[in-house]
Design a protein around this motif. Sequence first.
Motif, mmCIF file in Angstrom:
data_model
loop_
_atom_site.group_PDB
_atom_site.id
_atom_site.type_symbol
_atom_site.label_atom_id
_atom_site.label_comp_id
_atom_site.label_asym_id
_atom_site.label_seq_id
_atom_site.Cartn_x
_atom_site.Cartn_y
_atom_site.Cartn_z
ATOM 1 N N GLU A 1 0.833 -1.209 0.000
ATOM 2 C CA GLU A 1 0.000 0.000 0.000
ATOM 3 C C GLU A 1 0.870 1.262 0.000
ATOM 4 N N ASN A 2 1.945 1.232 0.775
ATOM 5 C CA ASN A 2 2.816 2.408 0.859
ATOM 6 C C ASN A 2 3.549 2.666 -0.451
ATOM 7 N N GLU A 3 3.838 1.603 -1.182
ATOM 8 C CA GLU A 3 4.477 1.772 -2.491
ATOM 9 C C GLU A 3 3.520 2.477 -3.457
ATOM 10 N N ILE A 4 2.264 2.092 -3.428
ATOM 11 C CA ILE A 4 1.266 2.751 -4.276
ATOM 12 C C ILE A 4 1.098 4.209 -3.856
ATOM 13 N N ARG A 5 1.090 4.452 -2.551
ATOM 14 C CA ARG A 5 0.978 5.823 -2.066
ATOM 15 C C ARG A 5 2.135 6.672 -2.592
ATOM 16 N N TYR A 6 3.333 6.103 -2.566
ATOM 17 C CA TYR A 6 4.513 6.819 -3.060
ATOM 18 C C TYR A 6 4.356 7.171 -4.534
ATOM 19 N N GLN A 7 3.896 6.215 -5.332
ATOM 20 C CA GLN A 7 3.729 6.456 -6.761
ATOM 21 C C GLN A 7 2.685 7.551 -7.016
ATOM 22 N N ARG B 1 -7.761 6.134 0.749
ATOM 23 C CA ARG B 1 -7.106 4.860 1.065
ATOM 24 C C ARG B 1 -7.968 4.041 2.013
ATOM 25 N N ASP B 2 -8.078 2.759 1.739
ATOM 26 C CA ASP B 2 -8.780 1.811 2.601
ATOM 27 C C ASP B 2 -10.225 2.240 2.857
ATOM 28 N N ILE B 3 -11.043 2.084 1.825
ATOM 29 C CA ILE B 3 -12.458 2.444 1.904
ATOM 30 C C ILE B 3 -13.300 1.174 2.066
ATOM 31 N N ASN B 4 -14.230 1.207 3.010
ATOM 32 C CA ASN B 4 -15.118 0.070 3.264
ATOM 33 C C ASN B 4 -16.551 0.450 2.911
ATOM 34 N N LEU B 5 -17.148 -0.304 1.996
ATOM 35 C CA LEU B 5 -18.512 -0.040 1.556
ATOM 36 C C LEU B 5 -19.422 -1.202 1.941
ATOM 37 N N GLU B 6 -20.682 -0.888 2.223
ATOM 38 C CA GLU B 6 -21.663 -1.917 2.548
ATOM 39 C C GLU B 6 -22.966 -1.615 1.835
ATOM 40 N N PHE B 7 -23.539 -2.662 1.246
ATOM 41 C CA PHE B 7 -24.865 -2.553 0.631
ATOM 42 C C PHE B 7 -25.627 -3.820 0.979
ATOM 43 N N GLU B 8 -26.651 -3.644 1.838
ATOM 44 C CA GLU B 8 -27.406 -4.792 2.349
ATOM 45 C C GLU B 8 -26.426 -5.789 2.974
ATOM 46 N N ASP B 9 -26.338 -7.034 2.460
ATOM 47 C CA ASP B 9 -25.426 -8.001 3.066
ATOM 48 C C ASP B 9 -24.087 -8.077 2.336
ATOM 49 N N LEU B 10 -23.850 -7.155 1.401
ATOM 50 C CA LEU B 10 -22.599 -7.139 0.635
ATOM 51 C C LEU B 10 -21.610 -6.156 1.256
ATOM 52 N N LYS B 11 -20.327 -6.544 1.250
ATOM 53 C CA LYS B 11 -19.276 -5.673 1.769
ATOM 54 C C LYS B 11 -18.119 -5.623 0.791
ATOM 55 N N ALA B 12 -17.417 -4.498 0.783
ATOM 56 C CA ALA B 12 -16.260 -4.343 -0.089
ATOM 57 C C ALA B 12 -15.201 -3.521 0.619
ATOM 58 N N GLN B 13 -13.971 -4.021 0.601
ATOM 59 C CA GLN B 13 -12.838 -3.260 1.129
ATOM 60 C C GLN B 13 -11.939 -2.914 -0.046
ATOM 61 N N ILE B 14 -11.758 -1.621 -0.293
ATOM 62 C CA ILE B 14 -11.022 -1.150 -1.466
ATOM 63 C C ILE B 14 -9.722 -0.497 -0.996
ATOM 64 N N ASP B 15 -8.596 -0.992 -1.513
ATOM 65 C CA ASP B 15 -7.296 -0.481 -1.067
ATOM 66 C C ASP B 15 -7.143 1.006 -1.374
ATOM 67 N N TYR B 16 -7.423 1.379 -2.629
ATOM 68 C CA TYR B 16 -7.332 2.790 -3.021
ATOM 69 C C TYR B 16 -8.452 3.136 -3.999
ATOM 70 N N PHE C 1 -10.653 2.051 -9.077
ATOM 71 C CA PHE C 1 -10.669 1.175 -7.910
ATOM 72 C C PHE C 1 -9.384 0.348 -7.993
ATOM 73 N N VAL C 2 -8.514 0.502 -7.014
ATOM 74 C CA VAL C 2 -7.181 -0.111 -7.085
ATOM 75 C C VAL C 2 -7.043 -1.215 -6.044
ATOM 76 N N GLU C 3 -6.715 -2.412 -6.512
ATOM 77 C CA GLU C 3 -6.426 -3.550 -5.639
ATOM 78 C C GLU C 3 -4.920 -3.763 -5.609
ATOM 79 N N CYS C 4 -4.342 -3.696 -4.428
ATOM 80 C CA CYS C 4 -2.896 -3.837 -4.264
ATOM 81 C C CYS C 4 -2.537 -5.284 -3.958
#
Length: 337
Positions: free
Chosen positions: A53-59, A71-86, A96-99
């Motif tokens: 994650e820190n390497e992506i932040r540097y870039q 950075r590090d966003i958590n979304l919820e919709f009904e019973d669905l969850k998503a953790q997004i790095d960036y 939407f960036v997956e590290c």
Amino acid sequence: MILFDTFKDTIYLKEDSDLQDRYDALLKLKEEYPNNKDLYEELYIVKKGLDGENEIRYQLSKSNLGLYVLRDINLEFEDLKAQIDYIVITKRYCYFVECKNLIGNITVNEKGDFIREYTINGRKIKKGMYSPLRQVEAQRDVYKKLWNTRLSENKVLNFIKRTLAENNFTNTHRVLVVAANNETILNTKYAPKNIKDQVIKADNLIRKIQYDLDYSDKDLWEGKKSMEEWANTFLKLNVPKNIDYYQYYKEKFTKDKKEEQVIIEDNLKEKLIEFRTTRSKEMNIPAYYVYTNEELDKLVELRPKSLEELKSLNILSPVKIKTHGELIINIINNKEI
């Protein structure tokens, strides 16, 4: 269209990271449990993720493109969850960036399958891995459900504008998988073209965003204020975890340690029972002459490591200690008798 594009900064609207919280907690616990192997393994895994994650932040910080970053966003919709790095907001697109900061090399074949190759103790391992591209697409899908809900509630937009927005969603909201380990060889030579464009190394991240912007319709570029509003929609949707990771890991590793202790104690009790049976037969005496059940439980609980300690604990009589004590201590210390 932006006539005078002066916005070149990278602005972090959210910079804290769940991985950083985990890492800080584990470092603190490392001092309390210096010999806990499981803790060290967890610390290593978390550190690898944090480094990525820190390497992506540097870039992103040196991009000079004009970006809003979350950075590090958590979304919820009904019973669905998503953790997004960036989540990266540019003048035209949202990414939407997956590290991925994996050891070894990654190949994407002509079918779009991800294959990872690495070496452990001189042995080469090659195996498939769950597609990180499908993972980040699933994260985007959770946001799309939230986005559709907000869009349908917008009474200002007419039917045509809503339809255009829906049709343009995938183009505007893009996904990227970024291999953050600089030593990783990423081979996408035979991968489908769309995957080649979406799976990149960290040092190519800025070039990728720049390329997309260069070939975009500049009449559709957003200004700084609109970009900030766009980024704020994600910030408002973010669901904080609010987890005390120090307490979480402390309970986890304490539990593991207690469970391990129970196993050790159970094994010790079995060994002491077996010894009592064998010893009583050898000496042709009742088993309780070696030690009673109550004395057995105290030996398992207190586990004296020497004859002196056994004497000081007053578990057995002097006669029992003289007759069986040294053998009992050898069993407790896991020595052959």
